[in-house]
Design a protein around this motif. Structure first.
Motif, PDB file in Angstrom:
ATOM      1  N   ASN A   2       0.858  -1.184   0.000  1.00 46.98           N
ATOM      2  CA  ASN A   2       0.000   0.000   0.000  1.00 46.98           C
ATOM      3  C   ASN A   2       0.900   1.240   0.000  1.00 46.98           C
ATOM      4  O   ASN A   2       1.542   1.548   0.996  1.00 46.98           O
ATOM      5  CB  ASN A   2      -0.902  -0.020   1.228  1.00 46.98           C
ATOM      6  N   GLY A   3       0.955   1.949  -1.109  1.00 43.95           N
ATOM      7  CA  GLY A   3       1.844   3.087  -1.253  1.00 43.95           C
ATOM      8  C   GLY A   3       1.536   4.232  -0.313  1.00 43.95           C
ATOM      9  O   GLY A   3       2.445   4.886   0.208  1.00 43.95           O
ATOM     10  N   ILE A   4       0.260   4.497  -0.077  1.00 47.47           N
ATOM     11  CA  ILE A   4      -0.119   5.597   0.814  1.00 47.47           C
ATOM     12  C   ILE A   4       0.293   5.270   2.250  1.00 47.47           C
ATOM     13  O   ILE A   4       0.855   6.111   2.952  1.00 47.47           O
ATOM     14  CB  ILE A   4      -1.629   5.899   0.709  1.00 47.47           C
ATOM     15  N   LEU A   5       0.051   4.053   2.675  1.00 51.76           N
ATOM     16  CA  LEU A   5       0.462   3.629   4.009  1.00 51.76           C
ATOM     17  C   LEU A   5       1.981   3.711   4.150  1.00 51.76           C
ATOM     18  O   LEU A   5       2.502   4.214   5.148  1.00 51.76           O
ATOM     19  CB  LEU A   5      -0.020   2.206   4.299  1.00 51.76           C
ATOM     20  N   TYR A   6       2.692   3.242   3.137  1.00 49.43           N
ATOM     21  CA  TYR A   6       4.154   3.270   3.162  1.00 49.43           C
ATOM     22  C   TYR A   6       4.658   4.717   3.277  1.00 49.43           C
ATOM     23  O   TYR A   6       5.578   5.008   4.037  1.00 49.43           O
ATOM     24  CB  TYR A   6       4.707   2.587   1.915  1.00 49.43           C
ATOM     25  N   ASN A   7       4.037   5.627   2.545  1.00 46.75           N
ATOM     26  CA  ASN A   7       4.383   7.036   2.618  1.00 46.75           C
ATOM     27  C   ASN A   7       4.216   7.552   4.048  1.00 46.75           C
ATOM     28  O   ASN A   7       5.100   8.234   4.592  1.00 46.75           O
ATOM     29  CB  ASN A   7       3.517   7.833   1.646  1.00 46.75           C
ATOM     30  N   LEU A   8       3.097   7.245   4.668  1.00 43.67           N
ATOM     31  CA  LEU A   8       2.851   7.698   6.045  1.00 43.67           C
ATOM     32  C   LEU A   8       3.843   7.078   7.025  1.00 43.67           C
ATOM     33  O   LEU A   8       4.303   7.745   7.958  1.00 43.67           O
ATOM     34  CB  LEU A   8       1.416   7.385   6.458  1.00 43.67           C
ATOM     35  N   GLN A   9       4.200   5.822   6.812  1.00 43.19           N
ATOM     36  CA  GLN A   9       5.179   5.170   7.685  1.00 43.19           C
ATOM     37  C   GLN A   9       6.546   5.847   7.570  1.00 43.19           C
ATOM     38  O   GLN A   9       7.246   6.023   8.570  1.00 43.19           O
ATOM     39  CB  GLN A   9       5.286   3.682   7.348  1.00 43.19           C
ATOM     40  N   LEU A  10       6.910   6.221   6.346  1.00 38.59           N
ATOM     41  CA  LEU A  10       8.177   6.917   6.158  1.00 38.59           C
ATOM     42  C   LEU A  10       8.145   8.295   6.819  1.00 38.59           C
ATOM     43  O   LEU A  10       9.135   8.728   7.409  1.00 38.59           O
ATOM     44  CB  LEU A  10       8.511   7.042   4.669  1.00 38.59           C
ATOM     45  N   GLN A  11       7.006   8.979   6.746  1.00 40.25           N
ATOM     46  CA  GLN A  11       6.875  10.277   7.400  1.00 40.25           C
ATOM     47  C   GLN A  11       7.065  10.134   8.911  1.00 40.25           C
ATOM     48  O   GLN A  11       7.703  10.984   9.544  1.00 40.25           O
ATOM     49  CB  GLN A  11       5.512  10.901   7.111  1.00 40.25           C
ATOM     50  N   LYS A  12       6.531   9.063   9.480  1.00 39.28           N
ATOM     51  CA  LYS A  12       6.711   8.829  10.915  1.00 39.28           C
ATOM     52  C   LYS A  12       8.175   8.613  11.255  1.00 39.28           C
ATOM     53  O   LYS A  12       8.596   8.890  12.377  1.00 39.28           O
ATOM     54  CB  LYS A  12       5.877   7.627  11.367  1.00 39.28           C
ATOM     55  N   LYS A  13       8.961   8.148  10.295  1.00 40.65           N
ATOM     56  CA  LYS A  13      10.396   7.944  10.512  1.00 40.65           C
ATOM     57  C   LYS A  13      11.194   9.218  10.247  1.00 40.65           C
ATOM     58  O   LYS A  13      12.411   9.212  10.347  1.00 40.65           O
ATOM     59  CB  LYS A  13      10.913   6.832   9.603  1.00 40.65           C
ATOM     60  N   GLY A  14      10.503  10.286   9.862  1.00 49.64           N
ATOM     61  CA  GLY A  14      11.179  11.558   9.674  1.00 49.64           C
ATOM     62  C   GLY A  14      11.423  11.962   8.231  1.00 49.64           C
ATOM     63  O   GLY A  14      12.067  12.973   7.972  1.00 49.64           O
ATOM     64  N   TYR A  15      10.936  11.197   7.280  1.00 49.91           N
ATOM     65  CA  TYR A  15      11.089  11.562   5.878  1.00 49.91           C
ATOM     66  C   TYR A  15      10.279  12.814   5.574  1.00 49.91           C
ATOM     67  O   TYR A  15       9.156  12.961   6.052  1.00 49.91           O
ATOM     68  CB  TYR A  15      10.601  10.436   4.956  1.00 49.91           C
ATOM     69  N   LYS A  16      10.848  13.677   4.756  1.00 48.06           N
ATOM     70  CA  LYS A  16      10.106  14.834   4.254  1.00 48.06           C
ATOM     71  C   LYS A  16       9.260  14.325   3.087  1.00 48.06           C
ATOM     72  O   LYS A  16       9.762  13.621   2.224  1.00 48.06           O
ATOM     73  CB  LYS A  16      11.060  15.924   3.811  1.00 48.06           C
ATOM     74  N   SER A  17       7.987  14.683   3.053  1.00 54.21           N
ATOM     75  CA  SER A  17       7.061  14.103   2.084  1.00 54.21           C
ATOM     76  C   SER A  17       6.395  15.163   1.243  1.00 54.21           C
ATOM     77  O   SER A  17       6.098  16.259   1.716  1.00 54.21           O
ATOM     78  CB  SER A  17       6.003  13.290   2.825  1.00 54.21           C
ATOM     79  N   LEU A  18       6.139  14.783  -0.016  1.00 51.41           N
ATOM     80  CA  LEU A  18       5.427  15.637  -0.953  1.00 51.41           C
ATOM     81  C   LEU A  18       4.570  14.752  -1.827  1.00 51.41           C
ATOM     82  O   LEU A  18       5.006  13.683  -2.259  1.00 51.41           O
ATOM     83  CB  LEU A  18       6.434  16.429  -1.811  1.00 51.41           C
ATOM     84  N   SER A  19       3.352  15.180  -2.088  1.00 55.09           N
ATOM     85  CA  SER A  19       2.467  14.461  -3.013  1.00 55.09           C
ATOM     86  C   SER A  19       2.168  15.368  -4.189  1.00 55.09           C
ATOM     87  O   SER A  19       1.773  16.519  -4.003  1.00 55.09           O
ATOM     88  CB  SER A  19       1.157  14.072  -2.323  1.00 55.09           C
TER      89      SER A  19
END
Length: 140
Positions: free
Chosen positions: A122-139
């Motif tokens: 699940n790409g959206i879930l994976y994105n959120l998990q990475l954000q919790k690890k401190g990744y800067k995110s953009l959609s």
């Protein structure tokens, strides 16, 4: 007896709270990025952005992941569209990831996905998990 039980409970709560905090910490000396996109042609400006950030940040540049999802996910199976993007992404240190949920929904033939493209359930879930690890995110 009550003091012993209270102390034990306090110790357990403190231990698990500290474990959770440590699990979510990341290396502050690295900048990690994740971009969620719905269109394969957007890989071009995304890869250019990764190259610019890598040049600007030097050793501070960490992971750069691109998650492709949505109804145009089938474009990743087109060798003509993907060949240059895959080569450029590899040189720039960009990981291309396909959303398994989108591939299933839009019936993408997973055997035609290039070897260099990984997938997650699940790409959206994976994105959120990475954000919790401190990744800067953009959609985009």
């Amino acid at each position: 007896m009550k003091t012993y039980i209270f102390s034990s409970i306090l110790f357990i709560i403190t231990f698990f709270a500290q474990t959770d905090i440590q699990a979510q910490q990341i290396d502050p000396s690295k900048n990690n990025y994740v971009i969620l996109t719905k269109k394969v042609p957007q890989l071009q400006p995304i890869i250019l952005t990764a190259q610019a950030l890598k040049a600007e940040e030097g050793d501070d540049f960490g992971d750069f992941k691109v998650i492709i999802c949505g109804q145009n996910i089938g474009d990743i199976t087109n060798p003509e569209k993907m060949k240059n993007f895959i080569e450029e992404a590899e040189q720039a240190g960009v990981e291309i990831i396909a959303c398994g949920f989108s591939m299933n929904k839009f019936k993408v033939d997973k055997t035609k996905i290039p070897n260099k493209v990984t997938s997650v359930e699940n790409g959206i879930l994976y994105n959120l998990q990475l954000q919790k690890k401190g990744y800067k995110s953009l959609s985009i």
